[in-house]
Motif scaffolding. Sequence first.
Motif, PDB file in Angstrom:
ATOM      1  N   ARG A 279     -24.218  44.057 104.321  1.00 57.10           N
ATOM      2  CA  ARG A 279     -23.552  44.347 103.054  1.00 57.10           C
ATOM      3  C   ARG A 279     -23.705  43.206 102.063  1.00 57.10           C
ATOM      4  NH1 ARG A 279     -18.762  45.808 106.145  1.00 57.10           N
ATOM      5  NH2 ARG A 279     -18.962  47.980 106.815  1.00 57.10           N
ATOM      6  N   GLY A 280     -23.950  42.011 102.579  1.00 59.51           N
ATOM      7  CA  GLY A 280     -24.144  40.868 101.704  1.00 59.51           C
ATOM      8  C   GLY A 280     -25.307  41.048 100.746  1.00 59.51           C
ATOM      9  N   SER A 281     -26.288  41.864 101.127  1.00 61.30           N
ATOM     10  CA  SER A 281     -27.428  42.085 100.232  1.00 61.30           C
ATOM     11  C   SER A 281     -27.016  42.840  98.980  1.00 61.30           C
ATOM     12  CB  SER A 281     -28.541  42.837 100.961  1.00 61.30           C
ATOM     13  OG  SER A 281     -28.097  44.121 101.380  1.00 61.30           O
ATOM     14  N   ASP A 282     -25.853  43.505  99.032  1.00 59.79           N
ATOM     15  CA  ASP A 282     -25.362  44.253  97.866  1.00 59.79           C
ATOM     16  C   ASP A 282     -24.668  43.344  96.857  1.00 59.79           C
ATOM     17  OD1 ASP A 282     -26.252  46.588  99.105  1.00 59.79           O
ATOM     18  OD2 ASP A 282     -24.311  46.972 100.041  1.00 59.79           O
ATOM     19  N   ILE A 283     -24.331  42.114  97.268  1.00 59.95           N
ATOM     20  CA  ILE A 283     -23.630  41.192  96.368  1.00 59.95           C
ATOM     21  C   ILE A 283     -24.365  39.859  96.289  1.00 59.95           C
ATOM     22  CG2 ILE A 283     -21.346  42.246  96.649  1.00 59.95           C
ATOM     23  CD1 ILE A 283     -20.715  40.013  98.701  1.00 59.95           C
ATOM     24  N   VAL A 284     -25.690  39.928  96.362  1.00 58.86           N
ATOM     25  CA  VAL A 284     -26.510  38.722  96.426  1.00 58.86           C
ATOM     26  C   VAL A 284     -26.271  37.808  95.233  1.00 58.86           C
ATOM     27  CG1 VAL A 284     -28.486  39.867  95.353  1.00 58.86           C
ATOM     28  CG2 VAL A 284     -28.850  37.840  96.770  1.00 58.86           C
TER      29      VAL A 284
ATOM     30  N   LEU B 188     -12.087  46.262 109.431  1.00 58.47           N
ATOM     31  CA  LEU B 188     -12.172  45.871 108.024  1.00 58.47           C
ATOM     32  C   LEU B 188     -13.494  46.339 107.430  1.00 58.47           C
ATOM     33  CD1 LEU B 188     -10.730  42.212 108.021  1.00 58.47           C
ATOM     34  CD2 LEU B 188      -9.545  44.345 107.496  1.00 58.47           C
ATOM     35  N   ARG B 189     -13.661  46.170 106.132  1.00 55.54           N
ATOM     36  CA  ARG B 189     -14.886  46.567 105.436  1.00 55.54           C
ATOM     37  C   ARG B 189     -15.314  45.424 104.517  1.00 55.54           C
ATOM     38  NH1 ARG B 189     -14.104  49.361 108.918  1.00 55.54           N
ATOM     39  NH2 ARG B 189     -14.038  51.642 109.071  1.00 55.54           N
ATOM     40  N   CYS B 190     -15.635  44.298 105.096  1.00 57.86           N
ATOM     41  CA  CYS B 190     -15.900  43.086 104.321  1.00 57.86           C
ATOM     42  C   CYS B 190     -17.159  43.226 103.477  1.00 57.86           C
ATOM     43  CB  CYS B 190     -16.029  41.894 105.255  1.00 57.86           C
ATOM     44  SG  CYS B 190     -14.587  41.696 106.332  1.00 57.86           S
ATOM     45  N   ARG B 191     -17.072  42.705 102.250  1.00 51.72           N
ATOM     46  CA  ARG B 191     -18.163  42.857 101.301  1.00 51.72           C
ATOM     47  C   ARG B 191     -19.413  42.083 101.714  1.00 51.72           C
ATOM     48  NH1 ARG B 191     -16.797  44.781  96.276  1.00 51.72           N
ATOM     49  NH2 ARG B 191     -19.048  45.086  96.161  1.00 51.72           N
ATOM     50  N   HIS B 192     -19.253  41.041 102.516  1.00 53.69           N
ATOM     51  CA  HIS B 192     -20.388  40.195 102.867  1.00 53.69           C
ATOM     52  C   HIS B 192     -20.833  40.359 104.314  1.00 53.69           C
ATOM     53  CE1 HIS B 192     -16.875  38.315 104.377  1.00 53.69           C
ATOM     54  NE2 HIS B 192     -17.407  37.133 104.651  1.00 53.69           N
ATOM     55  N   CYS B 193     -20.394  41.398 104.994  1.00 50.15           N
ATOM     56  CA  CYS B 193     -20.645  41.562 106.427  1.00 50.15           C
ATOM     57  C   CYS B 193     -22.136  41.659 106.735  1.00 50.15           C
ATOM     58  CB  CYS B 193     -19.926  42.799 106.953  1.00 50.15           C
ATOM     59  SG  CYS B 193     -20.205  43.090 108.722  1.00 50.15           S
ATOM     60  N   TYR B 194     -22.631  40.746 107.548  1.00 49.05           N
ATOM     61  CA  TYR B 194     -24.060  40.726 107.888  1.00 49.05           C
ATOM     62  C   TYR B 194     -24.433  41.884 108.803  1.00 49.05           C
ATOM     63  CZ  TYR B 194     -22.202  38.231 111.989  1.00 49.05           C
ATOM     64  OH  TYR B 194     -21.473  37.857 113.095  1.00 49.05           O
ATOM     65  N   GLN B 195     -23.449  42.527 109.434  1.00 45.17           N
ATOM     66  CA  GLN B 195     -23.705  43.624 110.354  1.00 45.17           C
ATOM     67  C   GLN B 195     -23.506  45.004 109.728  1.00 45.17           C
ATOM     68  OE1 GLN B 195     -25.347  42.112 113.138  1.00 45.17           O
ATOM     69  NE2 GLN B 195     -24.266  43.692 114.240  1.00 45.17           N
ATOM     70  N   ARG B 196     -22.968  45.048 108.523  1.00 44.85           N
ATOM     71  CA  ARG B 196     -22.495  46.330 107.973  1.00 44.85           C
ATOM     72  C   ARG B 196     -21.597  47.011 109.004  1.00 44.85           C
ATOM     73  NH1 ARG B 196     -24.828  47.861 103.202  1.00 44.85           N
ATOM     74  NH2 ARG B 196     -26.825  46.899 102.678  1.00 44.85           N
ATOM     75  N   ALA B 197     -20.727  46.205 109.616  1.00 44.41           N
ATOM     76  CA  ALA B 197     -19.892  46.703 110.712  1.00 44.41           C
ATOM     77  C   ALA B 197     -18.954  47.808 110.242  1.00 44.41           C
ATOM     78  CB  ALA B 197     -19.088  45.553 111.311  1.00 44.41           C
ATOM     79  N   ASP B 198     -18.803  48.803 111.085  1.00 47.12           N
ATOM     80  CA  ASP B 198     -17.967  49.972 110.768  1.00 47.12           C
ATOM     81  C   ASP B 198     -17.606  50.665 112.077  1.00 47.12           C
ATOM     82  OD1 ASP B 198     -16.744  52.198 109.804  1.00 47.12           O
ATOM     83  OD2 ASP B 198     -18.426  52.925 108.620  1.00 47.12           O
TER      84      ASP B 198
ATOM     85  N   TYR C 131     -35.460  33.196 105.330  1.00 48.70           N
ATOM     86  CA  TYR C 131     -35.949  34.535 105.696  1.00 48.70           C
ATOM     87  C   TYR C 131     -35.401  35.598 104.749  1.00 48.70           C
ATOM     88  CZ  TYR C 131     -37.081  38.529 108.704  1.00 48.70           C
ATOM     89  OH  TYR C 131     -37.565  39.705 109.204  1.00 48.70           O
ATOM     90  N   ALA C 132     -34.115  35.510 104.416  1.00 49.87           N
ATOM     91  CA  ALA C 132     -33.496  36.518 103.554  1.00 49.87           C
ATOM     92  C   ALA C 132     -34.095  36.515 102.157  1.00 49.87           C
ATOM     93  CB  ALA C 132     -31.984  36.289 103.484  1.00 49.87           C
ATOM     94  N   TYR C 133     -34.417  35.337 101.657  1.00 51.52           N
ATOM     95  CA  TYR C 133     -34.884  35.226 100.277  1.00 51.52           C
ATOM     96  C   TYR C 133     -36.400  35.279 100.127  1.00 51.52           C
ATOM     97  CZ  TYR C 133     -30.369  34.233  98.100  1.00 51.52           C
ATOM     98  OH  TYR C 133     -29.097  34.333  97.606  1.00 51.52           O
ATOM     99  N   THR C 134     -37.132  34.752 101.107  1.00 51.86           N
ATOM    100  CA  THR C 134     -38.586  34.667 100.956  1.00 51.86           C
ATOM    101  C   THR C 134     -39.343  35.576 101.912  1.00 51.86           C
ATOM    102  OG1 THR C 134     -38.982  32.891 102.577  1.00 51.86           O
ATOM    103  CG2 THR C 134     -38.257  32.231 100.367  1.00 51.86           C
TER     104      THR C 134
ATOM    105  N   ASN D 182     -22.414  29.256 105.133  1.00 48.62           N
ATOM    106  CA  ASN D 182     -23.416  29.663 104.167  1.00 48.62           C
ATOM    107  C   ASN D 182     -23.313  31.174 103.959  1.00 48.62           C
ATOM    108  OD1 ASN D 182     -25.144  27.847 102.914  1.00 48.62           O
ATOM    109  ND2 ASN D 182     -26.525  27.675 104.653  1.00 48.62           N
ATOM    110  N   PHE D 183     -23.351  31.619 102.734  1.00 47.75           N
ATOM    111  CA  PHE D 183     -23.492  33.055 102.469  1.00 47.75           C
ATOM    112  C   PHE D 183     -24.972  33.405 102.575  1.00 47.75           C
ATOM    113  CE2 PHE D 183     -24.723  36.233  99.245  1.00 47.75           C
ATOM    114  CZ  PHE D 183     -24.089  37.342  99.796  1.00 47.75           C
TER     115      PHE D 183
END
Length: 493
Positions: free
Chosen positions: A297-302, A130-140, A445-448, A291-292
């Motif tokens: 890839r999740g950084s692209d839809i923050v 799959l190519r999930c929009r929120h994938c924390y791994q950018r799995a491919d 960590y992601a935000y600050t 939690n999102f």
Amino acid sequence: MRSELSIYKFIGIVFGSKVSRALLSKLIKKTSDGRTRLYHALSAFAGLERPSGLGCWMDYLLIRSLISLASKALKAEAELEGFKEYLARPSVRRAVVSILKGIVKYGVTTPQMLDAPFLVVWNFTNMCNLRCRHCYQRADKPLPNELSLEEKINLVKQLDEADVASIAFSGGEPLIHPHFLRVAFEAHRRGMYVAVATNGMVITDEMAKKMKKAGVEYVEISLDAADPVLHDRFRGVKGAWEAAIKGIKNSVENGFLTAIATTVTKYNITEVPKIIELAEKLEVDRVVFFNFIPVGRGSDIVELDISPEEREELLKYLYKETKKRKVLLVSTAPQYARISLQQSQKFVSPTHFALEESEGLTYLANYIGGCGAGRIYCAIQPNGDVTPCVFMPDLVVGNVREKKFKEIWDTSKVFLNLRNRERLKPSCSLCSYKYICGGCRARAYAYTGDYMGPDPGCIYNRATYRRVTEKVKLVLRAQMVGRPGFEPGTPRL
């Protein structure tokens, strides 16, 4: 009723005294089969084996006495028989060994420092269907330096020797990797609880039977919406919803403890009630609302992340609903523990696997509750990198090709910081719920950029949320301006 403080002191006397720790230190020595004397004493307490020889009898009597005293301290005498049944599971005995070994090494601490994690989440491969929009791994595709089969088997051996209780295989998509069943069986053979987090696409009845034979016990299948169109759009592949539903049905029918996993964003927050209804129809055991975290890839839809106010209302809604539902509703947001206590004064969710009414569990939450990153669990990447959490993939603390897993767990400065809630930054450090919650370290960590910083997802950190949100908006606008078809206010999906 004893005060909370006096119970802590009593637990400290029972387990943390020099005498108790000296006695327990004898029990953590390995026997000829590679298990500790403590593990065998717990097996005897559970009625699984009969002590042989004076030494074994002494071990058994000591453990029986300590558990009896602890149950009285936690006012859980009525649950003692159920605890014996629970100890019949090898993974539970492993977890207890880890706790007591931690007490021997560190004393009784708040939160409790463990000798080994309860759970290791292993991102088995980066390959995915799959190519999930929120994938924390950018799995491919699989990474070029993923662990070989021999290295994976060796890693399972290391986790076994460290007394890790559970392994959860994730990805990418672990079930499409040719090594999965072989490695899962190795973990099961060694007595670890085996779970898998999957998109469910390949769980046919035949595959479910193979997973069962390999020793998999828990299956968690991602579902982002009750609406097939919404799910497929977010997952990037048409037909993903239908395949996931079939996977859920096959998992339930084959007797797995089955869960639906939903990452909540502005995109699907209105789907939550419908997902719960669907979960009950499918007869799953629980729904885990994640939690999102804006990584991968999740950084692209923050901008799809929900606000602290929305999260607060969501968690209150989940608590209210789970009291009248057959399906258990839990959340990876550590604030769920605070909310459950505020709403009830007696129910608590010390981890995202449980929500129960128990005075003993409420007290225990102060020792094991809240965000578990680097503390009661950690993550391993496909190439052997060790991180505090799957949602902190860039915070690498070591690699199992270079160091033993146990050495990384024991010595990582990042892990040691995460185990000390006194080192949190305001306002998490000032919160009266910091021991049962502590804020999501991955979100901080992601935000600050500071894994000990405030969690912007908490309603008590609204000032931090507003500050980081403004920065995110500026960055997004800078990224989007000039792209073909961009206009201010255009939805990203």
